[in-house]
Design an enzyme around this catalytic site. Structure first.
Site, PDB file in Angstrom:
ATOM      1  N   ALA A 172       0.530  -1.267  -0.103  1.00  0.00           N
ATOM      2  CA  ALA A 172      -0.165  -0.345   0.178  1.00  0.00           C
ATOM      3  C   ALA A 172       0.908   1.200  -0.176  1.00  0.00           C
ATOM      4  O   ALA A 172       1.726   1.009  -0.093  1.00  0.00           O
ATOM      5  CB  ALA A 172      -0.999  -0.070   1.397  1.00  0.00           C
TER       6      ALA A 172
ATOM      7  N   GLU B 206       0.089 -10.014  -0.989  1.00  0.00           N
ATOM      8  CA  GLU B 206      -1.613  -9.631  -0.444  1.00  0.00           C
ATOM      9  C   GLU B 206      -2.212  -9.709  -1.846  1.00  0.00           C
ATOM     10  O   GLU B 206      -2.868 -10.913  -2.313  1.00  0.00           O
ATOM     11  CB  GLU B 206      -2.396  -9.078   0.126  1.00  0.00           C
ATOM     12  CG  GLU B 206      -1.771  -8.861   1.514  1.00  0.00           C
ATOM     13  CD  GLU B 206      -2.248  -7.794   2.943  1.00  0.00           C
ATOM     14  OE1 GLU B 206      -2.031  -6.302   2.193  1.00  0.00           O
ATOM     15  OE2 GLU B 206      -3.192  -8.313   3.415  1.00  0.00           O
TER      16      GLU B 206
ATOM     17  N   GLU C  19       4.762  -5.002   7.329  1.00  0.00           N
ATOM     18  CA  GLU C  19       3.436  -4.361   8.385  1.00  0.00           C
ATOM     19  C   GLU C  19       3.975  -4.237   9.635  1.00  0.00           C
ATOM     20  O   GLU C  19       3.335  -2.986   9.996  1.00  0.00           O
ATOM     21  CB  GLU C  19       1.523  -4.323   8.160  1.00  0.00           C
ATOM     22  CG  GLU C  19       1.573  -4.207   6.670  1.00  0.00           C
ATOM     23  CD  GLU C  19       1.769  -5.264   5.532  1.00  0.00           C
ATOM     24  OE1 GLU C  19       2.628  -6.833   5.920  1.00  0.00           O
ATOM     25  OE2 GLU C  19       0.728  -5.364   4.396  1.00  0.00           O
TER      26      GLU C  19
HETATM   27  N1  T1G Z   1       4.767   3.362  -0.327  1.00  0.00           N
HETATM   28  C1  T1G Z   1       4.953   4.758  -0.401  1.00  0.00           C
HETATM   29  N2  T1G Z   1       6.235   5.171  -0.537  1.00  0.00           N
HETATM   30  C2  T1G Z   1       7.384   4.149  -0.561  1.00  0.00           C
HETATM   31  C3  T1G Z   1       6.813   3.008  -0.024  1.00  0.00           C
HETATM   32  C4  T1G Z   1       5.392   1.763   0.543  1.00  0.00           C
HETATM   33  N3  T1G Z   1       4.953   1.147   0.811  1.00  0.00           N
HETATM   34  N4  T1G Z   1       7.415   1.751  -0.313  1.00  0.00           N
HETATM   35  C5  T1G Z   1       8.731   2.799  -0.546  1.00  0.00           C
HETATM   36  N5  T1G Z   1       8.576   3.787  -0.753  1.00  0.00           N
HETATM   37  C6  T1G Z   1       8.686   5.216  -1.841  1.00  0.00           C
HETATM   38  C7  T1G Z   1      10.541   5.675  -0.446  1.00  0.00           C
HETATM   39  O1  T1G Z   1      10.088   6.551   0.578  1.00  0.00           O
HETATM   40  C8  T1G Z   1      11.749   6.061  -1.707  1.00  0.00           C
HETATM   41  O2  T1G Z   1      10.884   7.436  -1.864  1.00  0.00           O
HETATM   42  C9  T1G Z   1      11.182   5.347  -2.356  1.00  0.00           C
HETATM   43  O3  T1G Z   1      10.354   4.645  -2.560  1.00  0.00           O
HETATM   44  C10 T1G Z   1      12.089   4.004  -2.270  1.00  0.00           C
HETATM   45  O4  T1G Z   1      12.306   3.559  -1.364  1.00  0.00           O
HETATM   46  C11 T1G Z   1      -2.994  -3.567   3.328  1.00  0.00           C
HETATM   47  C12 T1G Z   1      -1.500  -1.760   4.922  1.00  0.00           C
HETATM   48  C13 T1G Z   1      10.702  -1.360  -0.778  1.00  0.00           C
HETATM   49  C14 T1G Z   1      11.828  -3.127   0.252  1.00  0.00           C
HETATM   50  O5  T1G Z   1       6.481  -1.815   4.359  1.00  0.00           O
HETATM   51  O6  T1G Z   1      10.446  -0.980   2.254  1.00  0.00           O
HETATM   52  O7  T1G Z   1       1.336  -3.044   2.303  1.00  0.00           O
HETATM   53  O8  T1G Z   1      12.770   8.926  -0.813  1.00  0.00           O
HETATM   54  O9  T1G Z   1      14.509   4.035  -1.003  1.00  0.00           O
HETATM   55  O10 T1G Z   1      15.911   0.836  -0.912  1.00  0.00           O
HETATM   56  O11 T1G Z   1      -1.703  -4.816   3.807  1.00  0.00           O
HETATM   57  O12 T1G Z   1      11.053   0.751  -0.131  1.00  0.00           O
HETATM   58  O13 T1G Z   1      12.773   8.215  -2.994  1.00  0.00           O
HETATM   59  O14 T1G Z   1      11.097   9.900  -2.006  1.00  0.00           O
HETATM   60  O15 T1G Z   1      13.286   2.032   0.166  1.00  0.00           O
HETATM   61  O16 T1G Z   1      15.278  -0.121  -2.902  1.00  0.00           O
HETATM   62  C15 T1G Z   1       4.184  -2.357   3.126  1.00  0.00           C
HETATM   63  C16 T1G Z   1       8.312  -0.270   2.827  1.00  0.00           C
HETATM   64  C17 T1G Z   1       2.950  -1.502   3.134  1.00  0.00           C
HETATM   65  C18 T1G Z   1       7.383  -1.829   2.181  1.00  0.00           C
HETATM   66  C19 T1G Z   1      12.288  -0.712  -1.496  1.00  0.00           C
HETATM   67  N6  T1G Z   1       5.346  -2.143   2.514  1.00  0.00           N
HETATM   68  N7  T1G Z   1       9.521  -0.105   1.031  1.00  0.00           N
HETATM   69  O17 T1G Z   1      13.538  -0.424  -0.821  1.00  0.00           O
HETATM   70  O18 T1G Z   1      14.441   1.629  -2.611  1.00  0.00           O
HETATM   71  S1  T1G Z   1       1.943  -1.505   3.843  1.00  0.00           S
HETATM   72  C20 T1G Z   1       6.587  -1.630   3.368  1.00  0.00           C
HETATM   73  C21 T1G Z   1      10.331  -0.538   1.712  1.00  0.00           C
HETATM   74  C22 T1G Z   1       0.647  -2.740   4.013  1.00  0.00           C
HETATM   75  C23 T1G Z   1      -1.342  -3.343   3.167  1.00  0.00           C
HETATM   76  C24 T1G Z   1      -0.350  -2.962   4.242  1.00  0.00           C
HETATM   77  C25 T1G Z   1      11.774  -0.856   0.428  1.00  0.00           C
HETATM   78  C26 T1G Z   1      11.774  -1.363  -0.919  1.00  0.00           C
HETATM   79  P1  T1G Z   1      11.653   8.649  -2.118  1.00  0.00           P
HETATM   80  P2  T1G Z   1      13.495   3.163  -1.054  1.00  0.00           P
HETATM   81  P3  T1G Z   1      14.889   0.632  -1.747  1.00  0.00           P
END
Ligand code: T1G
Length: 679
Positions: free
Chosen positions: A60, A102, A122
């Site tokens: 998300a 998911e 999450e």
């Molecule tokens: N949402 C919004 N922005 C995100 C994002 C996300 N999920 N993940 C990364 N970004 C942005 C980040 O801030 C950065 O922005 C750019 O993308 C590159 O990220 C319903 C509720 C995937 C392993 O927790 O672990 O799904 O600084 O620098 O090192 O059940 O990003 O460029 O402006 O981290 O290559 C669950 C979070 C969400 C994964 C990639 N998902 N992301 O790492 O790049 S909640 C997460 C990561 C959810 C559902 C629930 C990592 C990555 P900017 P980065 P990276």
């Protein structure tokens, strides 16, 4: 946001939302519409869902969580995928995380590249999978494997996922994933829904997971909610279990812990950005690193580069010190290998990149030289004058100093533009934080190169300006000063430390002093007793290393309150003519935590830190500030700046005559704006 393409009778839906295909509203809407359209399109026999760019989908869009959901919510999309009458296949590369996984769980089959990662992280941002993950994953891989993934938040590799039934097929590689997914999909005749499966488990499993993780999840809301949601998958229908999951999700997502964890997630990424620096600035190539000093810090610093495959020349002045340093590096690597976190080959390769020498001139071919010598300005200036004569033109010259002025150190060279601070935190091969200290004359490309290199060696870099103690250690000063004053006034080391550990810090000010060494900076004159530190050090109470500091220590370094320390404090208090009084926990919080917030605000006012969230990152990654409180500046906003300013005012006399509340902090309190939006 969604690209669709028909390959014969296979309908390919591609998520396109760089950089991580976050499931923002347009992606959810596009996915849902494409699935609906495919149901009635006779040309479509089956469907493949794929992610464009570096990965399948990172879940998300976390930036949407502070606003009301814009339909269709993600679970509606996942349910529609699963309900498809035509087979749907997820083609996974890079990462399928959170809502991304998911989506894949709603698909009927999954094919993945071998090195892809699948996870539900999450819990790490204070919530739980909210689109069916806690219900479908246990149905596919069983409760215990599902609990492990959901409660830890750690991803698993696709190879492992294939072993446990989460992935049906491994593609040969990323390049052929698209074709292989289409070929695989062609062989499928019917949907196979995770939601149709049922899963049972002995209720004791859930108690055991909670007990096994008790220490790690203490004080956190999300992990127990994850366990409760997974438990529902064994006692409820898919629909009821999902309703339970959504209720738990709603209870977490707007909570203080989830907001703090989202804040620090983005803060870490913001810290990597340097205001005013062009994004495409040319970086200096760093092929070889020199480390001056093979002590604990020099050895630890070297390991960061060796582990990243960068050759290191480490220089000492005495053979014995050099040998001791190399032995320490080897010992650390072997200890890591013994825990199974490194192979013996990896240890051998890393050590093979290390060149120990007494010859200062061998630094001439290094692209970056880091000085890790004594914390003494004269010694550092001598070293930098010598480096200036030996280092090649364009080499970056860095000091690992933890307090001293980079500008003064740079003044000992004719190339101040190539000089900066790289302040590692002990143990340097473990702690993630790296304060990148920019001098007045540090060149932009030197700064940019250091930030990029920091990330390459697995550090979380934060830019600091030059002041005594930079960001983190400067904020420690008022905390330590007040903590010692509170001892004199009647508090005990254990009372003050308990306030900090119950807050969530890994240890309190005095446990930390004993670990680091009470004798740091002591003048060594046992007859000169001008401070509590002098009084303790004169008695040989130098901390854990002498099994006595503010606490007594047994052979396992377990601390116990010390009657001898209580007497030393009483005697010192009597000598100072201070009357002992009761001190409340509330006063300890104000004088040791609120004063840190005030110092952080001063650091912002002076432009030492670029942004308030950078200060949070320093404390989260350098000092163990509890992540579910983000960092001192964000936490201050949750406490209420008005309250903090008022309480600091109430204790101003006790805090000290030269204490003043930061003007920026006052302004933010008056105008009711958070510190990271200071007017
Ligand atoms: N949402 C919004 N922005 C995100 C994002 C996300 N999920 N993940 C990364 N970004 C942005 C980040 O801030 C950065 O922005 C750019 O993308 C590159 O990220 C319903 C509720 C995937 C392993 O927790 O672990 O799904 O600084 O620098 O090192 O059940 O990003 O460029 O402006 O981290 O290559 C669950 C979070 C969400 C994964 C990639 N998902 N992301 O790492 O790049 S909640 C997460 C990561 C959810 C559902 C629930 C990592 C990555 P900017 P980065 P990276």
């Amino acid at each position: 946001m969604i690209k669709n393409q028909l390959h014969g009778d296979i309908f390919e839906i591609v998520m396109v939302n760089p950089p991580v295909n976050a499931l923002a509203y347009p992606v959810r809407q596009g996915l849902l519409q494409a699935i609906i359209d495919a149901q009635t399109d006779d040309a479509v026999k089956a469907i493949v869902i794929r992610g464009d760019g570096q990965l399948f989908c990172a879940g998300a869009d976390i930036t949407e969580f502070d606003a009301p959901v814009v339909e269709p919510d993600l679970h509606v999309v996942v349910d529609a995928i699963e309900a498809s009458a035509k087979p749907v296949v997820a083609a996974i590369h890079g990462s399928a995380l959170g809502g991304g996984l998911e989506i894949a769980l709603g698909c009927h089959y999954r094919i993945a590249t071998p090195d892809a990662k699948l996870g539900l992280p999450e819990v790490l941002i204070g919530i739980l999978p909210g689109a069916g993950g806690t219900q479908r994953l246990p149905r596919l891989i069983g409760v215990e494997a599902a609990l492990d993934m959901i409660v830890s938040g750690s991803p698993i590799a696709a190879r492992r996922a294939a072993e446990i039934g989460l992935v049906d097929r491994l593609a040969s590689n990323e390049g052929s994933l698209g074709e292989e997914a289409i070929a695989f999909t062609r062989t499928l005749d019917a949907p196979r829904r995770a939601g149709d499966l049922s899963v049972e488990a002995d209720p004791a499993v859930f108690e055991k997971v909670a007990a096994d993780n008790a220490r790690k999840i203490k004080g956190l809301d999300a992990p127990s909610a994850c366990i409760e949601a997974v438990k529902a998958s064994t006692t409820m229908s898919l629909a009821d279990g999902q309703a339970k999951e959504r209720a738990l999700f709603a209870g977490l997502v707007s909570g203080e812990q989830a907001k703090a964890l989202r804040h620090i997630f983005f803060a870490e990424r913001s810290a990597a950005k340097i205001d005013g620096l062009p994004k495409d600035i040319a970086l200096r190539p760093i092929a070889k690193v020199g480390i001056l000093g093979a002590g604990t810090m020099g050895g630890g610093i070297s390991m960061n580069f060796l582990s990243a495959g960068i050759p290191v020349t480490i220089v000492e002045m005495q053979q014995e010190a050099l040998d001791r340093g190399v032995r320490l590096v080897r010992k650390n690597y072997e200890a890591t290998a013994a825990k199974g976190r490194l192979t013996t080959d990896q240890v051998k390769n890393a050590l093979g990149l290390l060149t120990p020498t007494l010859d200062f001139d061998t630094l001439a071919d290094c692209d970056l030289i880091i000085e890790a010598a004594y914390e003494n300005m004269e010694i550092k200036k001598e070293i930098f004058a010598r480096l200036d004569a030996v280092a090649k033109p364009g080499a970056i010259l860095a000091s690992n100093t933890s307090y001293l002025s980079i500008d003064e150190i740079a003044s000992a060279t004719k190339r101040p533009q190539d000089v900066l601070g790289l302040h590692f935190f002990s143990p340097a091969n473990v702690m993630k934080l790296l304060e990148v200290v920019r001098g007045a004359k540090t060149a932009p490309d030197v700064l940019a190169t250091s930030m990029q290199l920091a990330r390459k060696i697995g550090k979380v870099p934060v830019v600091s300006g030059v002041c005594y103690g930079f960001i983190g250690n400067r904020m420690l000063i008022p905390r330590q000063k007040n903590a010692e004053a509170l001892l004199l006034e009647g508090a005990t080391p254990e009372q003050i430390d308990r306030v900090h550990t119950s807050f969530g810090m890994p240890m309190g000010p005095f446990q930390m002093a004993d670990l680091a060494g009470v004798d740091i900076g002591w003048h060594r004159d046992t007859d000169r007793i001008e401070s509590l530190q002098d009084a303790l050090c004169a008695e040989g109470r130098w901390g854990q290393k002498t099994k006595a500091g503010f606490y007594d220590y047994d052979d396992k370094r377990k601390p116990t309150p010390s009657a001898a320390v209580a007497k030393i404090i009483d005697d010192f208090r009597a000598r100072k003519g201070v009357t002992k009084r009761e001190t409340s926990d509330e006063e300890i919080v104000v004088r040791t935590l609120y004063t840190m917030v005030n110092e952080g605000a001063l650091i912002l006012e002076e432009g030492i830190a670029q942004r308030a969230s950078d200060v949070d990152v320093v404390w989260a990654y350098g000092y163990g500030w509890p992540r579910h409180r983000s960092g001192p500046m964000f936490w201050a906003g949750q406490v209420g700046l008005t309250k903090i300013v008022a309480d600091l005012g109430r204790y101003a006399a006790q805090i000290g005559s030269n204490f003043a509340v930061s003007a920026l902090l006052k302004r933010c309190a008056e105008q009711r704006v958070p510190l990271d939006r200071a007017p």
